[in-house]
Design a protein around this motif. Structure first.
Motif, PDB file in Angstrom:
ATOM      1  N   ALA A  24       0.830  -1.210   0.000  1.00  0.00           N
ATOM      2  CA  ALA A  24       0.000   0.000   0.000  1.00  0.00           C
ATOM      3  C   ALA A  24       0.862   1.256   0.000  1.00  0.00           C
ATOM      4  CB  ALA A  24      -0.940  -0.006   1.193  1.00  0.00           C
ATOM      5  N   LEU A  25       1.947   1.254   0.764  1.00  0.00           N
ATOM      6  CA  LEU A  25       2.854   2.409   0.791  1.00  0.00           C
ATOM      7  C   LEU A  25       3.418   2.683  -0.593  1.00  0.00           C
ATOM      8  CD1 LEU A  25       5.213   2.322   3.898  1.00  0.00           C
ATOM      9  CD2 LEU A  25       3.692   4.146   3.191  1.00  0.00           C
ATOM     10  N   TYR A  26       3.840   1.630  -1.244  1.00  0.00           N
ATOM     11  CA  TYR A  26       4.421   1.793  -2.573  1.00  0.00           C
ATOM     12  C   TYR A  26       3.362   2.210  -3.590  1.00  0.00           C
ATOM     13  CZ  TYR A  26       7.096   0.959  -6.768  1.00  0.00           C
ATOM     14  OH  TYR A  26       7.730   1.114  -7.971  1.00  0.00           O
ATOM     15  N   ALA A  27       2.146   1.707  -3.422  1.00  0.00           N
ATOM     16  CA  ALA A  27       1.083   1.993  -4.395  1.00  0.00           C
ATOM     17  C   ALA A  27       0.579   3.430  -4.305  1.00  0.00           C
ATOM     18  CB  ALA A  27      -0.077   1.027  -4.200  1.00  0.00           C
ATOM     19  N   VAL A  28       0.435   3.957  -3.087  1.00  0.00           N
ATOM     20  CA  VAL A  28      -0.160   5.298  -2.962  1.00  0.00           C
ATOM     21  C   VAL A  28       0.853   6.413  -3.163  1.00  0.00           C
ATOM     22  CG1 VAL A  28      -2.001   4.492  -1.466  1.00  0.00           C
ATOM     23  CG2 VAL A  28       0.028   5.476  -0.451  1.00  0.00           C
ATOM     24  N   ARG A  29       2.119   6.129  -2.887  1.00  0.00           N
ATOM     25  CA  ARG A  29       3.186   7.120  -3.038  1.00  0.00           C
ATOM     26  C   ARG A  29       2.785   8.443  -2.402  1.00  0.00           C
ATOM     27  NH1 ARG A  29       5.073   5.137  -8.966  1.00  0.00           N
ATOM     28  NH2 ARG A  29       5.453   3.031  -8.254  1.00  0.00           N
ATOM     29  N   LEU A  94      10.694   0.872   9.488  1.00  0.00           N
ATOM     30  CA  LEU A  94      11.859   0.631   8.626  1.00  0.00           C
ATOM     31  C   LEU A  94      11.447   0.440   7.168  1.00  0.00           C
ATOM     32  CD1 LEU A  94      14.013  -1.721  10.878  1.00  0.00           C
ATOM     33  CD2 LEU A  94      14.501   0.644  10.237  1.00  0.00           C
ATOM     34  N   LEU A  95      10.355  -0.275   6.945  1.00  0.00           N
ATOM     35  CA  LEU A  95       9.864  -0.465   5.582  1.00  0.00           C
ATOM     36  C   LEU A  95       9.431   0.859   4.960  1.00  0.00           C
ATOM     37  CD1 LEU A  95       7.835  -3.786   5.949  1.00  0.00           C
ATOM     38  CD2 LEU A  95       9.954  -3.447   4.658  1.00  0.00           C
ATOM     39  N   SER A  96       8.802   1.717   5.755  1.00  0.00           N
ATOM     40  CA  SER A  96       8.398   3.016   5.209  1.00  0.00           C
ATOM     41  C   SER A  96       9.621   3.867   4.875  1.00  0.00           C
ATOM     42  CB  SER A  96       7.452   3.742   6.169  1.00  0.00           C
ATOM     43  OG  SER A  96       8.111   4.114   7.344  1.00  0.00           O
ATOM     44  N   ALA A  97      10.673   3.764   5.684  1.00  0.00           N
ATOM     45  CA  ALA A  97      11.910   4.490   5.372  1.00  0.00           C
ATOM     46  C   ALA A  97      12.559   3.924   4.110  1.00  0.00           C
ATOM     47  CB  ALA A  97      12.882   4.410   6.544  1.00  0.00           C
ATOM     48  N   LEU A  98      12.488   2.620   3.937  1.00  0.00           N
ATOM     49  CA  LEU A  98      13.042   1.988   2.736  1.00  0.00           C
ATOM     50  C   LEU A  98      12.288   2.436   1.482  1.00  0.00           C
ATOM     51  CD1 LEU A  98      15.006  -0.159   1.540  1.00  0.00           C
ATOM     52  CD2 LEU A  98      13.157  -1.804   1.857  1.00  0.00           C
ATOM     53  N   VAL A  99      10.962   2.434   1.556  1.00  0.00           N
ATOM     54  CA  VAL A  99      10.150   2.880   0.418  1.00  0.00           C
ATOM     55  C   VAL A  99      10.416   4.353   0.138  1.00  0.00           C
ATOM     56  CG1 VAL A  99       7.783   3.259  -0.398  1.00  0.00           C
ATOM     57  CG2 VAL A  99       8.376   1.110   0.724  1.00  0.00           C
ATOM     58  N   ALA A 100      10.554   5.161   1.176  1.00  0.00           N
ATOM     59  CA  ALA A 100      10.851   6.589   0.993  1.00  0.00           C
ATOM     60  C   ALA A 100      12.199   6.772   0.301  1.00  0.00           C
ATOM     61  CB  ALA A 100      10.835   7.306   2.330  1.00  0.00           C
ATOM     62  N   GLU A 103      11.859   5.729  -3.436  1.00  0.00           N
ATOM     63  CA  GLU A 103      11.069   6.662  -4.236  1.00  0.00           C
ATOM     64  C   GLU A 103      11.601   8.089  -4.174  1.00  0.00           C
ATOM     65  OE1 GLU A 103       6.977   6.378  -3.216  1.00  0.00           O
ATOM     66  OE2 GLU A 103       6.809   4.340  -3.946  1.00  0.00           O
ATOM     67  N   ALA A 104      12.584   8.336  -3.342  1.00  0.00           N
ATOM     68  CA  ALA A 104      13.184   9.665  -3.160  1.00  0.00           C
ATOM     69  C   ALA A 104      12.143  10.724  -2.810  1.00  0.00           C
ATOM     70  CB  ALA A 104      13.975  10.067  -4.407  1.00  0.00           C
ATOM     71  N   THR A 105      11.210  10.356  -1.931  1.00  0.00           N
ATOM     72  CA  THR A 105      10.206  11.292  -1.429  1.00  0.00           C
ATOM     73  C   THR A 105       9.933  10.965   0.043  1.00  0.00           C
ATOM     74  OG1 THR A 105       7.961  12.140  -1.706  1.00  0.00           O
ATOM     75  CG2 THR A 105       8.299   9.844  -2.259  1.00  0.00           C
ATOM     76  N   ALA A 106       9.549  11.948   0.812  1.00  0.00           N
ATOM     77  CA  ALA A 106       9.319  11.757   2.247  1.00  0.00           C
ATOM     78  C   ALA A 106       7.912  11.259   2.562  1.00  0.00           C
ATOM     79  CB  ALA A 106       9.575  13.058   2.985  1.00  0.00           C
ATOM     80  N   ALA A 107       7.022  11.248   1.584  1.00  0.00           N
ATOM     81  CA  ALA A 107       5.630  10.880   1.840  1.00  0.00           C
ATOM     82  C   ALA A 107       5.460   9.500   2.485  1.00  0.00           C
ATOM     83  CB  ALA A 107       4.818  10.970   0.552  1.00  0.00           C
TER      84      ALA A 107
END
Length: 192
Positions: A24-29, A94-100, A103-107
């Motif tokens: 979901a984190l990756y999908a919504v960006r 940690l996963l949210s930091a990895l996705v951030a 994607e090079a964004t803080a969202a």
């Protein structure tokens, strides 16, 4: 410990929770949507809703237990439950930091922070409402969308709608999560 994890259905629900969270984190960006509100028509980030499956799976794990055996047992189940919740949320952050980072964004960072806050709300409510407390964070989300914005600017009390780099939101999320873990001590051995 292996029996406890099987009783909590952690071997199946925990991977599902984390996979659904990171997907979901990756999908919504950093997608925002226009949602109806009492105080205007704010552009709400979809990342606000990403933690919902995570805390729902956590509640399912915490509530899938054998109350009679646990109330009479001598093992430190409260400590095990709090370790499960803490490890799950640490992994989510940690996963949210990895996705951030990918994607090079803080969202995506708000997903981890909001997971801490909303799970803390759920755990505090669980001490009094039991399994129905899974709706407390959902009610918070609805309240934030309905009255938490002034135009497109989130009010400070919303916490979850604040930007990823907001220090107040980070501190509030940690405090609410810690209070939730403390409340978990009260509710972990409750049978009703």
């Amino acid at each position: 410990m292996r029996w406890w994890l099987k009783a909590r259905k952690g071997h199946t629900l925990l991977p599902l929770a984390l996979v659904s969270f990171v997907t979901a984190l990756y999908a919504v960006r950093d997608v925002t949507v226009l949602l109806p509100s009492i105080t205007g028509s704010p552009q709400v980030a979809l990342s606000l809703f990403v933690p919902v499956p995570l805390f729902a799976f956590l509640m399912a794990m915490l509530e899938s237990r054998l109350p009679a055996a646990e109330i009479s047992g001598v093992r430190p189940l409260t400590r095990l439950d709090n370790t499960l919740v803490t490890a799950t949320l640490a992994t989510a952050v940690l996963l949210s930091a990895l996705v951030a980072g990918l994607e090079a964004t803080a969202a995506p960072l708000t997903g981890g922070r909001n997971a801490l806050f909303l799970t803390g709300l759920m755990l505090m409510g669980r001490a009094w409402a039991g399994q129905a407390a899974v709706m407390y964070p959902v009610a918070w989300l609805v309240t934030v969308v309905a009255i938490g914005f002034r135009g497109n600017v989130p009010r400070p009390w919303t916490v979850i709608a604040l930007p990823a780099d907001d220090p107040f939101a980070a501190a509030a999320s940690l405090v609410v999560f810690a209070l939730g873990l403390a409340a978990q001590i009260r509710s972990s051995r409750k049978t009703a």
